[in-house]
Design a protein around this motif. Structure first.
Motif, PDB file in Angstrom:
ATOM      1  N   LYS A 190     -12.496  -5.270  -8.571  1.00 42.89           N
ATOM      2  CA  LYS A 190     -11.934  -4.661  -7.563  1.00 42.89           C
ATOM      3  C   LYS A 190     -12.280  -3.194  -6.993  1.00 42.89           C
ATOM      4  CE  LYS A 190      -8.104  -7.433  -7.209  1.00 42.89           C
ATOM      5  NZ  LYS A 190      -7.998  -8.324  -5.951  1.00 42.89           N
ATOM      6  N   GLU A 191     -12.550  -3.219  -5.780  1.00 41.69           N
ATOM      7  CA  GLU A 191     -12.822  -1.812  -5.313  1.00 41.69           C
ATOM      8  C   GLU A 191     -12.106  -0.735  -5.320  1.00 41.69           C
ATOM      9  OE1 GLU A 191     -15.274  -1.219  -1.744  1.00 41.69           O
ATOM     10  OE2 GLU A 191     -15.543  -3.443  -1.685  1.00 41.69           O
ATOM     11  N   MET A 192     -10.647  -1.246  -5.191  1.00 41.54           N
ATOM     12  CA  MET A 192      -9.675  -0.325  -5.016  1.00 41.54           C
ATOM     13  C   MET A 192      -8.383  -1.073  -5.496  1.00 41.54           C
ATOM     14  SD  MET A 192      -8.578   0.259  -1.119  1.00 41.54           S
ATOM     15  CE  MET A 192     -10.188  -0.010  -0.308  1.00 41.54           C
ATOM     16  N   ILE A 193      -7.344  -0.504  -5.739  1.00 43.09           N
ATOM     17  CA  ILE A 193      -6.126  -0.952  -6.179  1.00 43.09           C
ATOM     18  C   ILE A 193      -5.177  -1.238  -4.930  1.00 43.09           C
ATOM     19  CG2 ILE A 193      -3.915  -0.590  -7.448  1.00 43.09           C
ATOM     20  CD1 ILE A 193      -5.453   1.430  -8.955  1.00 43.09           C
ATOM     21  N   ASN A 194      -4.972  -2.569  -4.639  1.00 42.93           N
ATOM     22  CA  ASN A 194      -3.938  -2.872  -3.619  1.00 42.93           C
ATOM     23  C   ASN A 194      -2.722  -3.653  -3.974  1.00 42.93           C
ATOM     24  OD1 ASN A 194      -5.216  -5.465  -4.019  1.00 42.93           O
ATOM     25  ND2 ASN A 194      -6.609  -4.912  -2.503  1.00 42.93           N
ATOM     26  N   ASN A 195      -1.944  -4.399  -3.012  1.00 37.01           N
ATOM     27  CA  ASN A 195      -1.057  -5.212  -3.490  1.00 37.01           C
ATOM     28  C   ASN A 195      -1.307  -6.460  -4.245  1.00 37.01           C
ATOM     29  OD1 ASN A 195       0.913  -3.326  -2.232  1.00 37.01           O
ATOM     30  ND2 ASN A 195       0.833  -4.254  -0.248  1.00 37.01           N
ATOM     31  N   GLU A 196      -2.346  -7.081  -3.974  1.00 34.53           N
ATOM     32  CA  GLU A 196      -2.769  -8.200  -4.720  1.00 34.53           C
ATOM     33  C   GLU A 196      -3.302  -7.809  -6.270  1.00 34.53           C
ATOM     34  OE1 GLU A 196      -3.598 -11.440  -3.190  1.00 34.53           O
ATOM     35  OE2 GLU A 196      -2.052 -10.341  -1.831  1.00 34.53           O
ATOM     36  N   PHE A 197      -3.208  -6.496  -6.463  1.00 27.69           N
ATOM     37  CA  PHE A 197      -3.492  -6.273  -7.827  1.00 27.69           C
ATOM     38  C   PHE A 197      -2.531  -7.074  -9.192  1.00 27.69           C
ATOM     39  CE2 PHE A 197      -4.470  -3.423 -11.435  1.00 27.69           C
ATOM     40  CZ  PHE A 197      -6.061  -3.251 -11.345  1.00 27.69           C
ATOM     41  N   LYS A 198      -1.209  -7.044  -8.723  1.00 26.63           N
ATOM     42  CA  LYS A 198      -0.310  -7.519  -9.457  1.00 26.63           C
ATOM     43  C   LYS A 198      -0.469  -8.916  -9.785  1.00 26.63           C
ATOM     44  CE  LYS A 198       3.623  -4.526  -8.593  1.00 26.63           C
ATOM     45  NZ  LYS A 198       5.032  -4.491  -8.124  1.00 26.63           N
ATOM     46  N   LYS A 199      -1.059  -9.604  -8.533  1.00 21.01           N
ATOM     47  CA  LYS A 199      -1.342 -11.060  -8.949  1.00 21.01           C
ATOM     48  C   LYS A 199      -2.451 -11.324 -10.050  1.00 21.01           C
ATOM     49  CE  LYS A 199      -3.832 -13.129  -5.843  1.00 21.01           C
ATOM     50  NZ  LYS A 199      -4.580 -13.913  -4.590  1.00 21.01           N
TER      51      LYS A 199
END
Length: 149
Positions: free
Chosen positions: A13-22
């Motif tokens: 992951k380049e950055m933490i986003n909303n898809e991170f929880k998935k």
């Protein structure tokens, strides 16, 4: 220099986003894994701007997503135990779990036998059973045991 490439147990992951929880849920529901933050999909290290803030954000996501001491299936709190909320790792991607996969995870984690499994369909009635018994001319009997002392 390390060679980074995604696999069934590694997510970049380049950055933490909303898809991170998935991704967290998918790893928790399968064989575990590692998520490297600050690494592009092609394996290039891009770094992060504020590692302390990102670690706190990830910690919060894990706390909000994965119940402590819980067992699979883990799910997005706002989506619940349905395919839109339960993910598994499939190769290098995290995908929604099917209803059958969710049922199997519940069965395995609760060590339930088939006849004790909770139905995904909670709008249950006895109308079908009543129809079936009438059609087959089965008699419904109630048995009452009385004990004398």
């Amino acid at each position: 220099m390390m060679d980074f490439s995604e696999s069934s147990r590694l997510e970049l992951k380049e950055m933490i986003n909303n898809e991170f929880k998935k991704e967290i849920i998918a790893f928790a529901n399968t064989n575990g894994g590692e998520i490297y933050v600050g690494v592009a999909k092609d394996g290039t290290v891009v770094g992060v701007e504020n590692s302390e803030r990102d670690m706190e954000r990830i910690s919060s996501m894990i706390h909000d997503t994965v119940s402590r001491g819980g067992r699979p299936p883990y799910h997005l709190t706002d989506k619940g135990l349905k395919p839109s909320g339960v993910y598994v790792r499939h190769g290098v991607v995290s995908v929604p779990a099917s209803e059958e996969m969710i049922r199997n995870m519940i069965r395995q984690s609760d060590r339930l036998t088939y006849d004790r499994v909770r139905s995904m369909n909670q709008d249950l009635t006895f109308q079908f059973a009543e129809y079936y018994f009438k059609e087959k001319k089965y008699l419904l009997q109630r048995r009452i045991n009385v004990l004398w002392v």
